[in-house]
Enzyme design. Structure first.
Site, PDB file in Angstrom:
ATOM      1  N   GLU A  62     126.837  12.831   2.190  1.00 34.11           N
ATOM      2  CA  GLU A  62     127.806  11.808   2.619  1.00 34.11           C
ATOM      3  C   GLU A  62     127.166  10.890   3.651  1.00 34.11           C
ATOM      4  O   GLU A  62     126.420  11.374   4.496  1.00 34.11           O
ATOM      5  CB  GLU A  62     129.051  12.497   3.216  1.00 34.11           C
ATOM      6  CG  GLU A  62     129.904  13.088   2.121  1.00 34.11           C
ATOM      7  CD  GLU A  62     131.194  13.733   2.632  1.00 34.11           C
ATOM      8  OE1 GLU A  62     131.696  13.319   3.686  1.00 34.11           O
ATOM      9  OE2 GLU A  62     131.664  14.649   1.957  1.00 34.11           O
TER      10      GLU A  62
ATOM     11  N   ARG B  71     133.160  21.288   0.844  1.00 29.26           N
ATOM     12  CA  ARG B  71     132.027  20.552   1.401  1.00 29.26           C
ATOM     13  C   ARG B  71     131.093  20.191   0.257  1.00 29.26           C
ATOM     14  O   ARG B  71     130.897  20.986  -0.676  1.00 29.26           O
ATOM     15  CB  ARG B  71     131.265  21.402   2.431  1.00 29.26           C
ATOM     16  CG  ARG B  71     131.959  21.531   3.780  1.00 29.26           C
ATOM     17  CD  ARG B  71     131.949  20.217   4.566  1.00 29.26           C
ATOM     18  NE  ARG B  71     132.551  20.348   5.878  1.00 29.26           N
ATOM     19  CZ  ARG B  71     133.841  20.078   6.158  1.00 29.26           C
ATOM     20  NH1 ARG B  71     134.652  19.651   5.213  1.00 29.26           N
ATOM     21  NH2 ARG B  71     134.295  20.203   7.385  1.00 29.26           N
TER      22      ARG B  71
ATOM     23  N   HIS C 139     136.288  11.652   1.169  1.00 26.72           N
ATOM     24  CA  HIS C 139     136.579  12.739   2.131  1.00 26.72           C
ATOM     25  C   HIS C 139     137.903  12.481   2.880  1.00 26.72           C
ATOM     26  O   HIS C 139     137.942  12.408   4.109  1.00 26.72           O
ATOM     27  CB  HIS C 139     135.414  12.880   3.137  1.00 26.72           C
ATOM     28  CG  HIS C 139     135.350  14.228   3.778  1.00 26.72           C
ATOM     29  ND1 HIS C 139     134.171  14.812   4.204  1.00 26.72           N
ATOM     30  CD2 HIS C 139     136.331  15.121   4.111  1.00 26.72           C
ATOM     31  CE1 HIS C 139     134.434  15.991   4.753  1.00 26.72           C
ATOM     32  NE2 HIS C 139     135.731  16.200   4.721  1.00 26.72           N
TER      33      HIS C 139
END
Ligand SMILES: NC(=O)C1=CN([C@@H]2O[C@H](COP(=O)(O)OP(=O)(O)OC[C@H]3O[C@@H](n4cnc5c(N)ncnc54)[C@H](O)[C@@H]3O)[C@@H](O)[C@H]2O)C=CC1
Ligand SMILES: O=C(O)C(=O)CO
Length: 386
Positions: free
Chosen positions: A302, A273, A320
């Site tokens: 993000e 993450r 991602h």
């Protein structure tokens, strides 16, 4: 009042209303739900990240369960609304659930599902791809070719790092971290150092056995070490890959101070993450140390990158996509749907969330169980004896 949201409906006369906040890959997940008397409503709104207001509109007055995404903020407001609508089940289509406030779900008696196991190898493979891309400067070299700059072989052209015989460091040696470690040890004959709160016994046994195999064949054996602190990994490893969960113990685990401990020519990979790294500090470190390279699948804010990152040649960045293989994404959709279905139907919880492949066999019906509910214990849900 949120504006009306566009939806696609399957099995309109189904008894249980299940909402998916996004279209998901494959159709097996839809068929499994409709075969069990669910009316499936899929949000088809052309908006990448749904707001809490959008999801409130989707939940409406009657909703038995929701399949949601890691980009959504599942907290007090949404779980309260789901409970008011008669819902008892939510599943992230993801293994990570740092976007979910599990205590809020507990408060409203909502089960929270996730999708472990099905993405382990796919995610580890992307981390391996980023490791190689960074080590061998693949993206820079590709851009150089496309720009028409290649005018002949040169001894110094895009010289990178050899992985063989170097040390790979893994921080968070759970399912994905261990799979990645095996790939790098077996594939590239790297030595392993790892840091985790728990001992990765199976991984250690694997590296020991592979080292013995190499030795028996007259090759340099690989080695492993479980580090007592993360600092040991930062100091010793040539390539470090991050695979922990994101929680308050791992937030900004990699920051200005930890970057300063790493080797000047080290490679750092993150497919866990974004907030595990202090990205602004990373940008400064990359600027100051052009031989230090990173491969990033995830970002702190993000979909944005911190200013300066996009311009740096020593960073490989992808959006991602670590779990983005067809088999995995279809499997994630299936597991998420079965978590919601199982809770609605009162099925027990699968005994081992690490062994979920049996739910993914196309040709046979899945077990009558919820594959993975993270708050099962808190809600007093019974485990399957299957
Ligand atoms: N980029 C992507 O598309 C994907 C990202 N992920 C991320 O990867 C994470 C890991 O997934 P799995 O391996 O399946 O989970 P896992 O639960 O098997 O492994 C996580 C490991 O982190 C360790 N850990 C927890 N706190 C730690 C700390 N403070 N320091 C060091 N280690 C610590 C745990 O002990 C555990 O072994 C997920 O939570 C998710 O956030 C997962 C899949 C895809
Ligand atoms: O599953 C997860 O946690 C992801 O990040 C997407 O696969």
């Amino acid at each position: 009042m949120a504006k009306p949201i566009s939806i696609e409906v399957w099995n309109p006369s189904g008894k249980y209303r299940v909402v998916s906040t996004k279209p998901m890959p494959g159709t097996r997940w839809i068929n499994l739900l409709t075969a069990q008397d669910c009316r499936v409503e899929i949000c088809t709104e052309k908006k990448t990240i749904l707001s809490v207001e959008d999801i409130l509109a989707l939940i409406g007055d009657k909703c038995d369960g929701v399949i949601g995404q890691l980009t959504e903020d599942w907290g007090e407001v949404l779980f309260a609304a789901l409970k008011r609508a008669g819902g008892t089940a939510f599943s992230n289509m993801a293994v990570g659930y740092n976007n979910v406030d599990v205590s809020a779900a507990n408060k409203y008696g909502v089960a929270v599902g996730n999708t472990p196991g099905v993405l382990t190898e796919t995610t580890a493979e992307l981390a391996a791809a980023l490791s190689l891309a960074a080590a061998r400067r693949i993206v820079e070299a590709d851009q150089f070719m496309r720009a028409g700059l290649y005018d002949g072989w040169l001894p110094h052209l895009f010289v990178g790092n050899l992985l063989k015989g170097q040390t790979v460091g893994v921080i968070g040696a759970g399912r994905i971290g261990s799979a990645y470690a095996r790939m790098m040890v077996e594939g590239f004959k790297m030595n392993l150092i790892y840091y985790d709160l728990y001992q990765a016994t199976r991984l250690e046994k694997f590296v020991t056995a592979y080292g013995q195999f190499l030795k028996a064949n007259g090759e340099q054996p690989v080695t492993w070490k479980r580090a007592a602190t993360m600092v040991d990994v930062l100091r010793e490893a040539d390539l470090i890959s991050l695979h922990p969960v994101l929680d308050k113990t791992t937030y900004h685990l990699i920051n200005k101070d930890s970057l300063a401990i790493m080797k000047k020519e080290a490679i750092l990979v993150n497919a866990s993450r974004g907030p595990v790294i202090d990205e602004a500090a990373l940008v400064e470190h990359l600027k100051a140390n052009p031989m230090f390279r990173v491969g990033l699948d995830v970002f702190e804010d993000e979909p944005y990158m911190k200013p300066g990152l996009a311009e740096l040649k020593n960073a490989v960045v992808v959006p991602h996509i670590a779990s983005a293989s067809k088999w995995t994404r279809e499997g994630m959709a299936t597991l998420a749907a079965l978590n919601v279905l199982g809770k609605i139907k009162g099925f027990p919880i699968w005994s081992d969330p690490n062994q979920v492949v049996v739910f993914l066999e196309e040709k046979s019906a899945p077990p009558l169980a919820c594959p993975s509910i993270v708050n099962a214990k808190h809600l007093g849900l019974t485990a399957s004896k299957l």
